[in-house]
Write a protein that holds these residues in place. Structure first.
Motif, PDB file in Angstrom:
ATOM      1  N   ARG A 180      30.494  67.772   7.362  1.00 24.34           N
ATOM      2  CA  ARG A 180      29.338  67.314   6.558  1.00 24.34           C
ATOM      3  C   ARG A 180      29.612  65.984   6.056  1.00 24.34           C
ATOM      4  NH1 ARG A 180      27.408  69.679   0.652  1.00 24.34           N
ATOM      5  NH2 ARG A 180      26.341  67.777   0.021  1.00 24.34           N
ATOM      6  N   SER A 181      30.831  65.162   5.740  1.00 24.49           N
ATOM      7  CA  SER A 181      31.044  64.008   5.776  1.00 24.49           C
ATOM      8  C   SER A 181      30.880  63.120   7.050  1.00 24.49           C
ATOM      9  CB  SER A 181      32.736  63.603   5.558  1.00 24.49           C
ATOM     10  OG  SER A 181      33.061  64.502   4.404  1.00 24.49           O
ATOM     11  N   ILE A 182      31.078  63.492   8.321  1.00 26.02           N
ATOM     12  CA  ILE A 182      30.953  62.726   9.445  1.00 26.02           C
ATOM     13  C   ILE A 182      29.373  62.957   9.781  1.00 26.02           C
ATOM     14  CG2 ILE A 182      31.030  63.008  11.966  1.00 26.02           C
ATOM     15  CD1 ILE A 182      33.794  64.198  11.630  1.00 26.02           C
ATOM     16  N   GLY A 183      28.960  64.064   9.418  1.00 20.05           N
ATOM     17  CA  GLY A 183      27.166  63.920   9.576  1.00 20.05           C
ATOM     18  C   GLY A 183      26.411  62.932   8.335  1.00 20.05           C
ATOM     19  N   GLU A 184      27.155  62.930   7.240  1.00 17.97           N
ATOM     20  CA  GLU A 184      26.457  62.046   6.286  1.00 17.97           C
ATOM     21  C   GLU A 184      26.781  60.560   6.712  1.00 17.97           C
ATOM     22  OE1 GLU A 184      27.319  63.507   2.468  1.00 17.97           O
ATOM     23  OE2 GLU A 184      25.528  65.107   2.579  1.00 17.97           O
ATOM     24  N   PHE A 185      27.998  60.432   7.052  1.00 22.63           N
ATOM     25  CA  PHE A 185      28.389  58.782   7.232  1.00 22.63           C
ATOM     26  C   PHE A 185      27.742  58.278   8.526  1.00 22.63           C
ATOM     27  CE2 PHE A 185      31.038  59.388   3.651  1.00 22.63           C
ATOM     28  CZ  PHE A 185      30.879  58.242   3.079  1.00 22.63           C
ATOM     29  N   ARG A 242      28.390  51.576  23.701  1.00 18.19           N
ATOM     30  CA  ARG A 242      28.945  52.346  22.815  1.00 18.19           C
ATOM     31  C   ARG A 242      28.152  53.522  21.902  1.00 18.19           C
ATOM     32  NH1 ARG A 242      32.505  48.688  19.281  1.00 18.19           N
ATOM     33  NH2 ARG A 242      30.631  47.302  19.417  1.00 18.19           N
ATOM     34  N   ILE A 243      26.943  52.846  21.662  1.00 18.75           N
ATOM     35  CA  ILE A 243      25.776  53.498  20.818  1.00 18.75           C
ATOM     36  C   ILE A 243      24.701  53.845  21.544  1.00 18.75           C
ATOM     37  CG2 ILE A 243      24.158  52.821  18.771  1.00 18.75           C
ATOM     38  CD1 ILE A 243      27.161  52.697  18.019  1.00 18.75           C
ATOM     39  N   ARG A 244      24.282  55.083  21.435  1.00 16.76           N
ATOM     40  CA  ARG A 244      23.149  55.489  21.889  1.00 16.76           C
ATOM     41  C   ARG A 244      22.174  56.155  21.137  1.00 16.76           C
ATOM     42  NH1 ARG A 244      23.787  61.295  22.222  1.00 16.76           N
ATOM     43  NH2 ARG A 244      25.929  61.808  21.375  1.00 16.76           N
ATOM     44  N   GLU A 245      21.068  56.230  21.358  1.00 14.21           N
ATOM     45  CA  GLU A 245      19.757  56.771  20.311  1.00 14.21           C
ATOM     46  C   GLU A 245      19.855  58.171  20.660  1.00 14.21           C
ATOM     47  OE1 GLU A 245      17.571  54.550  19.001  1.00 14.21           O
ATOM     48  OE2 GLU A 245      16.533  55.986  17.871  1.00 14.21           O
ATOM     49  N   ALA A 246      19.991  58.904  19.328  1.00 11.75           N
ATOM     50  CA  ALA A 246      20.072  60.295  19.347  1.00 11.75           C
ATOM     51  C   ALA A 246      19.670  60.995  17.892  1.00 11.75           C
ATOM     52  CB  ALA A 246      21.476  60.970  19.594  1.00 11.75           C
ATOM     53  N   ASP A 247      19.472  62.266  17.830  1.00 10.61           N
ATOM     54  CA  ASP A 247      18.987  62.958  16.701  1.00 10.61           C
ATOM     55  C   ASP A 247      20.045  62.965  15.693  1.00 10.61           C
ATOM     56  OD1 ASP A 247      17.689  64.533  14.937  1.00 10.61           O
ATOM     57  OD2 ASP A 247      17.483  66.200  16.226  1.00 10.61           O
ATOM     58  N   LEU A 248      20.007  62.749  14.445  1.00  8.57           N
ATOM     59  CA  LEU A 248      20.968  62.817  13.455  1.00  8.57           C
ATOM     60  C   LEU A 248      21.071  64.113  12.789  1.00  8.57           C
ATOM     61  CD1 LEU A 248      20.176  59.086  11.851  1.00  8.57           C
ATOM     62  CD2 LEU A 248      22.278  59.684  13.010  1.00  8.57           C
ATOM     63  N   GLY A 249      19.975  64.916  13.052  1.00  6.20           N
ATOM     64  CA  GLY A 249      20.109  66.329  12.225  1.00  6.20           C
ATOM     65  C   GLY A 249      19.491  66.025  10.915  1.00  6.20           C
ATOM     66  N   SER A 250      18.781  67.125  10.444  1.00  6.79           N
ATOM     67  CA  SER A 250      18.127  66.791   9.136  1.00  6.79           C
ATOM     68  C   SER A 250      19.107  66.968   7.839  1.00  6.79           C
ATOM     69  CB  SER A 250      17.316  68.233   9.057  1.00  6.79           C
ATOM     70  OG  SER A 250      17.946  69.158   8.529  1.00  6.79           O
ATOM     71  N   TYR A 251      18.698  66.337   6.807  1.00  4.12           N
ATOM     72  CA  TYR A 251      19.685  66.471   5.719  1.00  4.12           C
ATOM     73  C   TYR A 251      20.152  67.902   5.190  1.00  4.12           C
ATOM     74  CZ  TYR A 251      20.528  66.163   0.500  1.00  4.12           C
ATOM     75  OH  TYR A 251      21.029  66.262  -0.700  1.00  4.12           O
ATOM     76  N   GLU A 252      19.086  68.815   5.130  1.00  6.31           N
ATOM     77  CA  GLU A 252      19.460  70.085   4.778  1.00  6.31           C
ATOM     78  C   GLU A 252      20.423  70.746   5.726  1.00  6.31           C
ATOM     79  OE1 GLU A 252      16.317  68.821   5.130  1.00  6.31           O
ATOM     80  OE2 GLU A 252      15.808  68.833   3.150  1.00  6.31           O
ATOM     81  N   SER A 253      20.320  70.391   7.197  1.00  5.30           N
ATOM     82  CA  SER A 253      21.443  71.236   7.969  1.00  5.30           C
ATOM     83  C   SER A 253      22.680  70.894   7.956  1.00  5.30           C
ATOM     84  CB  SER A 253      20.871  70.757   9.385  1.00  5.30           C
ATOM     85  OG  SER A 253      21.147  69.354   9.504  1.00  5.30           O
ATOM     86  N   LYS A 254      23.033  69.574   7.155  1.00  5.39           N
ATOM     87  CA  LYS A 254      24.451  69.296   6.820  1.00  5.39           C
ATOM     88  C   LYS A 254      25.008  69.980   5.364  1.00  5.39           C
ATOM     89  CE  LYS A 254      23.541  64.730   8.895  1.00  5.39           C
ATOM     90  NZ  LYS A 254      21.980  64.795   8.712  1.00  5.39           N
ATOM     91  N   LEU A 255      24.134  70.528   4.895  1.00  2.00           N
ATOM     92  CA  LEU A 255      24.593  71.080   3.355  1.00  2.00           C
ATOM     93  C   LEU A 255      25.527  72.089   3.485  1.00  2.00           C
ATOM     94  CD1 LEU A 255      21.206  70.477   1.180  1.00  2.00           C
ATOM     95  CD2 LEU A 255      23.123  68.956   1.307  1.00  2.00           C
ATOM     96  N   SER A 256      25.384  72.967   4.488  1.00  2.00           N
ATOM     97  CA  SER A 256      26.360  74.117   4.660  1.00  2.00           C
ATOM     98  C   SER A 256      27.583  74.137   5.387  1.00  2.00           C
ATOM     99  CB  SER A 256      25.336  75.103   5.143  1.00  2.00           C
ATOM    100  OG  SER A 256      24.765  74.705   6.225  1.00  2.00           O
ATOM    101  N   LEU A 257      27.757  72.652   5.937  1.00  2.00           N
ATOM    102  CA  LEU A 257      28.870  72.290   6.665  1.00  2.00           C
ATOM    103  C   LEU A 257      30.159  72.125   5.836  1.00  2.00           C
ATOM    104  CD1 LEU A 257      27.414  69.596   8.970  1.00  2.00           C
ATOM    105  CD2 LEU A 257      27.833  72.156   9.757  1.00  2.00           C
ATOM    106  N   PRO A 258      31.188  72.407   6.517  1.00  2.00           N
ATOM    107  CA  PRO A 258      32.580  72.346   5.948  1.00  2.00           C
ATOM    108  C   PRO A 258      32.813  70.893   5.544  1.00  2.00           C
ATOM    109  CG  PRO A 258      33.078  73.380   7.715  1.00  2.00           C
ATOM    110  CD  PRO A 258      31.687  73.021   7.901  1.00  2.00           C
ATOM    111  N   LEU A 259      33.488  70.393   4.483  1.00  2.00           N
ATOM    112  CA  LEU A 259      33.480  69.092   3.990  1.00  2.00           C
ATOM    113  C   LEU A 259      33.739  67.762   5.036  1.00  2.00           C
ATOM    114  CD1 LEU A 259      33.962  66.859   1.674  1.00  2.00           C
ATOM    115  CD2 LEU A 259      36.458  67.359   1.816  1.00  2.00           C
TER     116      LEU A 259
END
Ligand SMILES: [Fe+2]
Ligand SMILES: [Fe+2]
Length: 406
Positions: A235-240, A215-232
């Motif tokens: 952004r929450s999905i990215g941060e969690f 169920r779990i694969r290794e992947a890029d999580l995206g940078s911290y900054e890239s999530k800041l401009s996302l809709p709530l």
């Protein structure tokens, strides 16, 4: 197995347990509980099911807490120190074997077997002890007993999640033979010399990388900054997802716990590294809980920071995590709590708030124990950090090693 504490008490005719025997028994209990801590640290990395990893993380902390409570009493009782110097080799062997279970079913069977034996002796001890002379031990053991019984129930449920394995019964029978040979955890039952055959493939090897199921694969999580401009929600999905990825920090701590097995350090050190480990397990769990609430399943991890740190010494690993990575991530913590508060997302706020509080503790633990280990050392923390950089750069000849990718 029957531990025969009653027979000992009857023969002495004191109607309770003398200090020497209480100390010996507590040392033996603490050793067994500590063996479970070590075995759980290893299997945390190896068991593929992440929900099971989280549950094992809870159990690891419970064992550590029990070791600590037994240790507190040992420090008060006459002759209670130096547990390891006093451990009978046969008992040490059982503790060391626990982790070497040939597969995960065997490991859980062995853990379950151990929990039942601990429950039996804790119960018996409270029954034969004198209610006044041994009152402190009784209170401790009653607390430990109900904790062990709860854990045994949980491990039984975990066993049901796995397919049957023929080896599991054989593995616990093997451990049981070892225990009978030394007269039980308390060492007071009759001892029978035996021809004990060790099951094949009983050798624990550290998995690299950490094992997850499909169920779990290794992947890029995206940078911290890239999530800041996302809709709530995005952004929450990215941060969690980043919270879920705290499995990497828990894995790093698991290796520190494992390597600290014979380290000469104060009781509080072992408690702090177990606490720290468990916090990271819970932070990964925060990720899973919140991702599910947001309608998505955890599906990615990025273990690069864990993998890069595997060749470096325990002290450097501890310093890298607590005074490198955790300090680096710290300024994001309060920002995140405020953001969720302003956006009216109280669930995300709760998890971010607790995480922030836990992380401040981790940096404190790191400072305390790195200072402790540098006490008789000419190096400073800055020297250590330079050594860490060199270690990380040497990792696969990679000059970008140690850079945080999320
Ligand atoms: Fe964390
Ligand atoms: Fe942390």
């Amino acid at each position: 197995m029957k531990e025969n504490l009653q027979k000992y008490v009857d023969e002495r005719g004191q109607g309770g347990l003398d200090v020497g025997k209480s100390v010996e028994l507590f040392r033996r209990y603490a050793y067994m509980e500590q063996s479970c801590v070590r075995a759980l640290a290893g299997w945390f990395l190896k068991i593929p099911d992440w929900e099971m990893k989280i549950e094992l993380g809870y159990h690891l902390y419970a064992h550590a807490e029990r070791v600590n409570e037994l240790g507190t009493r040992l420090e008060e009782l006459r002759g209670g120190r130096h547990r390891d110097a006093n451990i009978e080799p046969g008992l040490a062997r059982i503790g060391e074997e626990l982790i070497h279970a040939p597969d995960e079913q065997c490991f859980l069977a062995g853990l379950s077997w151990m929990l039942h034996n601990l429950a039996d002796i804790y119960r018996e001890h409270t029954l034969v002890a004198d209610s006044s002379a041994n009152a402190l031990e009784i209170r401790i053991l009653l607390r430990l007993l109900s904790d062990v019984e709860r854990e045994a129930e949980s491990v039984k449920k975990l066993q049901l999640k796995l397919q049957d394995s023929e080896g599991a019964a054989q593995w616990s029978a093997y451990l049981d033979e070892l225990l009978q040979e030394i007269g039980g955890i308390g060492g007071l039952s009759s001892r029978n010399a035996r021809q004990i055959v060790r099951p094949e493939k009983a050798i624990f090897e550290w998995p690299t990388p950490m094992i997850f199921d499909s169920r779990i694969r290794e992947a890029d999580l995206g940078s911290y900054e890239s999530k800041l401009s996302l809709p709530l929600k995005e952004r929450s999905i990215g941060e969690f997802q980043v919270y879920f990825n705290e499995f990497y920090a828990a894995a790093l701590l698991a290796t520190i716990i494992y390597d600290s097995w014979k380290l000469d350090a104060p009781r509080q050190y072992f408690m702090d590294i177990a606490h720290h480990f468990w916090d990271e397990v819970r932070h990964a769990e925060f990720g899973a809980i919140r991702l599910r609430e947001l309608g998505t399943e955890p599906s990615i991890v990025n273990m690069v920071l864990f993998e890069q740190s595997q060749g470096i010494p325990l002290l450097h690993r501890l310093c890298y995590l607590t005074l490198g990575l955790e300090v680096y991530f710290m300024p994001r913590k309060s920002v995140r709590v405020r953001f969720y508060e302003q956006q009216g997302d109280p669930r995300s706020q709760l998890f971010a708030d607790v995480d922030w509080s836990d992380e401040s503790n981790h940096v404190r633990y790191g400072k305390r124990w790195v200072d402790y280990m540098l006490k008789d050392d000419a190096r400073s923390i800055e020297d250590l950090q330079e050594e860490i950089t060199k270690y990380l750069e040497a990792y696969a000849n990679n000059s970008s090693a140690g850079k945080v990718p999320w």
